[in-house]
Design a protein around this motif. Structure first.
Motif, PDB file in Angstrom:
ATOM      1  N   GLU B 359      45.972   9.637  67.237  1.00 46.79           N
ATOM      2  CA  GLU B 359      45.727   8.619  68.255  1.00 46.79           C
ATOM      3  C   GLU B 359      46.590   7.384  68.038  1.00 46.79           C
ATOM      4  O   GLU B 359      47.010   6.732  68.996  1.00 46.79           O
ATOM      5  N   ALA B 445      40.426   5.679  71.841  1.00 49.45           N
ATOM      6  CA  ALA B 445      40.803   6.907  71.150  1.00 49.45           C
ATOM      7  C   ALA B 445      39.994   8.068  71.717  1.00 49.45           C
ATOM      8  O   ALA B 445      38.865   7.891  72.182  1.00 49.45           O
ATOM      9  N   SER B 711      36.344   9.806  66.908  1.00 53.12           N
ATOM     10  CA  SER B 711      37.309   8.892  67.532  1.00 53.12           C
ATOM     11  C   SER B 711      36.861   7.441  67.510  1.00 53.12           C
ATOM     12  O   SER B 711      37.650   6.559  67.876  1.00 53.12           O
TER      13      SER B 711
END
Lengths: 271, 750
Positions: B359, B445, B711
């Motif tokens: 990411e 993300a 994330s």
């Protein structure tokens, strides 16, 4: 394990006079941590929680048994700010200023306030009576003090009145319940006299005297004076690198924090 | 007044409701018995002697003086292990007690049982042990050079000569996070009087514990029964054996019940950790922003013993690109053997480390292209019918990548001004920061994670369901670690059988077959799937046997008439049914890491808003908002709990949680210095859920435990980059990384 619970100071001092090697227990927030880290169980404990005199708080004289919880709810200012940063509510309900002083950890949260205010430590023993020791003479090294065998910390004596301005702040990697990486207290009087003390950046609480002298002479410090103040504070500290932080960050942050606290003193109404 | 005939009751607390968990009130009021609360008459206390060196020969080990300590019942070393001297989840390479060499700091060397814990500790102190310290191997790159690897994976897909005109490169690191479950490792072993033992223990997978215990004890399978005991959190830390074998050995040796509870410091060395990672990446794209090629090299440090390292490195490798299309992917990855603490399962399981890196790369690429980071992700978003960029597997189930991103983007941002309460600024209660010092950053993300076990593993869960006069009993060996499986099982049984009174019984290993591990986000789909299937079959069996058309908590109905009351049904039967539920099979990878390796996937996206005091390097995570692909929401309250808790673990990895090692020695094995986020560090969380049904599992639900952690860390790092302009290539982000960063460094790639 033998545990005594004296109700009065003279009984506590007598017990400690009989066995100067006894473990003194105030709030227990240091003793119990040591135990859970595998320290041997103490043989003889003198518990101070019931000593009525130790909870007394009159003007600038704060009994050693006054808890962080009472301090954080006391007169607004550096000591209340510092006390609020100690541990969790459970810890603040039991931990005491006397314990903070007697343990003398470099990271003790109230110690920069004591040092910046030029407070004194009142100690007593059965055989030696009462002594009043300046903070600078009391703290001698990492978790080391000039307490003599048989002596207890009985009170912390702050100047009365306090300086017009006093501000405390503390840096940790977490936003609550954290051991300080750097802590600082700045006081400033109406005449410009400024004191700055730092914690966690030397074996004992440390005063940045060159910075104090420079800034005390400035009646209305401007940008260049503030920058120089910050630089002198950073130059004065003697930090180490450990698992909580690096030497270089602590040096940098000491100057930043001291300057911010001074700016708050200059910006805010007197306490 | 007339007496009405009984009517079918409406169903409360079924699937889709926030049914209250049955152990909630006991846990809140302190009445729930955790494994550390177990007691047995006449029991002994066990304690463990641990190596003070990360690598050393044990040159002398004399237990004689310890046996002479009053209260000490026995002291055991590796020579007292009657069966296999080694154990392990995937490979039996970890000695039950040090086998002449200590290979990590804190490795168990001997165990003591004594009348009480104090006696046991005195016994430990009396053991005479001498070490010859050896040079520890602590650098994972050096380990790769020396060939000290548990597994190497080479993903090779597409054209190695492919290239794109826009190139970004980066090097990233992730520190060693700990699961830090609040309940320490604890258990009680009770000899059965016939040479066998019953062990009650907090574990994530009792059947693999059982297999390892019987092998090391050298006894028959039916001589050991592993019983579940109250579990205070797990997060992967309880997948490996910790004290299980020691407890059973001590109980066998003394003929008495033995209890062990690790203290907090011991817990930090007594379980595996999240693998620290070093990752180098190159992304190549077209000027329009289509990924052309991803090249990566990853080194994860597995520490001294294998644990689940081979599976963790597989996940890191197969999820190295994230939920994006790319036809040319080359990943070389290694998981190393060193003298650092062993690493294994932790929530996110390899996908966390990769996500932080890929990411960051996607943001670099977006910055290089001058496009919106979310637009770049949407342009490359993986969808059903696409080939997975690493393994080539064609995605057949639901995979709503684009929808998850778009729904997150549509969520409103929090108010722009910094908070006014000083505790809500960076530095919190420390009062370090004024609003003027604060810069706010926003980062995004997206992550992709496999659900349940992969790479051809025979993954199954057994469940038995029984109708009783009081309702329904669901029997399982699955571990309820606090995540709420107990409630999910109840809800599914209620809805399928139409009977609200459902008790979940957690059986020992002799009473029911394996449910598999409570890990890999798998129990809702696996044990939940088993509950759905077994209940559906039993309902059908009952209706056929009694020629009924409906079943509920009053009994069997036919044409609006109650024909068999429930208590009669329990007698008449069919009243019990049992099955082993499997998910569709997966393949083993070929030598290039290609194949249909995974059965199902979940997508999550996070948006973090972070206030940064750049001068001091202090942070406050203001908000982490999320949209997650969950298949179907079975219990909204429990799901939100998983999401909020997972985000907190992601906050921890982003800004504070790290085991600090010095020469292989953990320097912060305590809650004083291993910092977990408090409520003063907790962001506001708004969660949205995308419900596109999974191709297997109950009511279309997907596992939801891990994605919140994966994330969220990467999104927070992105927000810090956005606020500071710094590259932020390592988590946790330390104050130094911001406050002392060289000015002029920017987020731009090469």
């Amino acid at each position: 394990m033998d545990c005594e619970h004296p109700h009065h100071l003279d009984a506590a001092l007598a017990a400690l006079g009989d066995d100067p090697a006894a473990t003194v227990l105030a709030g227990g927030t240091d003793v119990m941590v040591d135990l859970s880290f595998g320290q041997p169980h103490p043989v003889h404990v003198i518990a101070l929680r019931r000593v009525v005199e130790s909870a007394e708080w009159q003007e600038g004289r704060i009994g050693a048994g006054v808890t962080y919880r009472r301090l954080e709810r006391g007169p607004p200012g550096a000591l209340a700010q510092a006390s609020r940063t100690v541990g969790s509510p459970q810890i603040r309900n039991t931990g005491t200023i006397g314990g903070n002083v007697a343990t003398a950890s470099p990271a003790g949260d109230t110690l920069p306030v004591i040092a910046a205010c030029d407070a004194a430590i009142e100690v007593a023993s059965r055989d030696g009576g009462v002594r009043v020791v300046s903070w600078a003479d009391f703290f001698t090294g990492v978790k080391q003090t000039s307490l003599r065998p048989g002596e207890l910390v009985t009170a912390i004596v702050f100047p009365d009145p306090m300086p017009a301005h006093h501000e405390f702040a503390k840096i940790g990697v977490r936003n609550a319940m954290v051991i300080s990486m750097v802590s600082a207290c700045v006081t400033r009087s109406e005449d410009g006299t400024t004191r700055v003390a730092l914690g966690s950046v030397a074996p004992t609480p440390l005063r940045a005297t060159a910075a104090e002298e420079m800034i005390s002479a400035e009646t209305n410090p401007g940008e260049s004076a503030l920058t120089e103040f910050s630089r002198l504070v950073s130059a004065a500290v003697r930090p180490i690198t450990d698992h909580r932080g690096t030497e270089s960050y602590r040096r940098h942050a000491s100057g930043v924090l001291a300057r911010r606290l001074l700016e708050r003193c200059l910006r805010r109404e007197p306490r | 007044m007339t007496v009405e005939a009984p009517t079918r009751t409406g169903l409360a607390s079924g699937v889709g409701t926030s049914a209250v968990r049955p152990d909630g009130i006991p846990k809140l009021t302190g009445n729930y018995a955790f494994a550390s609360d177990l007691m047995e008459r006449g029991m002994l206390w066990g304690a463990t002697l641990r190596s003070p060196h990360p690598h050393a020969n044990v040159t002398r080990l004399d237990i004689g003086p310890a046996l002479a300590v009053p209260g000490v019942a026995t002291v055991l070393t590796i020579d007292d292990v009657p069966g296999s001297r080694h154990y392990g989840l995937e490979r039996a390479d970890q000695p039950v007690l040090a086998d002449g060499v200590a290979r990590f700091w804190g490795e168990p060397v001997a165990v003591v049982a004594a009348d009480d814990l104090e006696d046991a500790r005195r016994g430990l102190a009396a053991i005479e042990v001498e070490y010859q310290p050896l040079d520890p191997l602590i650098d994972s790159e050096l380990a790769v050079e020396r060939g000290e690897v548990f597994r190497t994976i080479n993903v090779r897909r597409g054209d190695p000569d492919a290239s794109g005109p826009v190139v970004v490169e980066g090097y990233y690191e992730v520190g060693m996070q700990d699961q830090a479950p609040l309940g320490p490792e604890s258990g009680l072993a009770v000899p059965d009087g016939h040479g066998g033992v019953d062990v009650y223990v907090a574990t994530q997978w009792s059947h693999t514990d059982h297999a390892q215990i019987v092998a090391c004890l050298g006894v028959a399978d039916d001589q050991v029964r592993v019983h579940p005991a109250g579990i205070g959190g797990a997060f992967g830390a309880r997948e490996d054996v910790s004290l299980q074998i020691h407890l059973c050995l001590l109980a066998q040796a003394t003929g008495r019940p033995v209890k062990m509870v690790y203290d907090r410091k011991e817990s930090f060395v007594g379980h595996v950790h999240r693998h620290p990672a070093r990752m180098w990446y190159r992304h190549e794209a077209t000027t329009a922003g289509d990924l052309v090629k991803v090249t990566a090299r990853m080194v994860l440090d597995g520490g001294a013993y294998t644990s689940s390292s081979p599976a963790v490195i597989a996940n890191a490798s197969y999820f190295a690109v994230g939920p994006y299309r790319c036809d040319n992917v080359f990943v070389e990855s290694h998981v190393t053997r060193t003298n650092n603490p062993p690493c294994g399962a932790m929530r996110g399981f390899g996908a966390v480390q990769a996500c932080f890196a890929y990411e960051a790369q996607m943001d670099r690429l977006a910055a290089r292209l001058g496009v919106d980071p979310l637009q770049l992700r949407l342009r490359n978003a993986l969808a059903p019918g696409d080939a997975m960029s690493t393994t080539g597997q064609i995605i057949t189930g639901s995979l709503p990548t684009a929808r998850v991103i778009e729904e997150l983007r549509a969520m409103p941002l929090p108010a722009e001004a910094p908070p006014t309460h000083p505790f809500h600024l960076p530095g919190g209660t420390g009062l370090t920061t004024d609003p003027a010092h604060v810069t706010r950053g926003v980062g995004y993300a997206v992550s992709m994670k496999n659900l349940a076990f992969s790479e051809g593993f025979d993954d199954y869960a057994e469940v038995r369901v029984t109708i009783t006069p009081a309702g329904v009993e669901v029997h399982t060996a699955a571990a309820e670690v606090g995540q709420g499986l107990v409630t999910i099982c109840q809800q599914i049984a209620r809805t399928v059988l139409g009977i609200p009174q459902v008790a979940v019984v957690f059986d020992d290993t002799a009473t029911i077959g394996s449910a598999g591990s409570t890990s890999a986000s798998r129990q809702t789909q696996m044990t939940g799937g088993a509950v759905e299937a077994v209940c559906a079959e039993l309902r059908q069996m009952i209706l056929e046997a009694h020629d009924g058309d409906e079943l509920d908590d009053t009994g069997v109905w036919r044409a609006g008439e109650l024909v068999v009351p429930l208590d009669r049904l329990a007698d008449l039967g069919p009243a019990t049914h049992h099955l082993r539920f499997r998910h569709p099979p997966t393949d083993t990878p070929d030598e290039d890491g290609q194949g249909n390796l995974h059965v199902d996937f979940a997508i999550a996206a996070h948006r973090a808003v972070v206030d940064v005091d750049a001068e001091l390097g202090l942070l406050r995570v203001v908000a982490v908002d999320t949209v997650q692909d969950v298949g179907a929401v079975l219990n909204p309250a429990a799901l939100l709990g998983q999401v909020e808790g997972g985000i907190m673990q992601g906050v921890g990895l982003a800004v504070m949680e790290e085991l600090i090692l010095d020469g292989g020695v953990i320097k912060n094995a305590s809650f004083t210095d291993y910092l977990l986020p408090t409520f003063a560090d907790a962001p506001a969380v708004t969660a949205g859920f995308v419900e596109e049904a999974s191709h297997f599992g109950p009511f279309g639900a997907k596992g939801a435990g891990e994605p919140p952690t994966i994330s969220s860390t990467a999104a927070i790092a992105a927000a810090i980059r956005n606020a500071t302009g710094l590259p932020i290539t390592r988590v946790p982000v330390r104050p130094d990384d911001i406050a002392l960063a060289q000015p002029g460094r920017s987020i731009q790639g090469t």
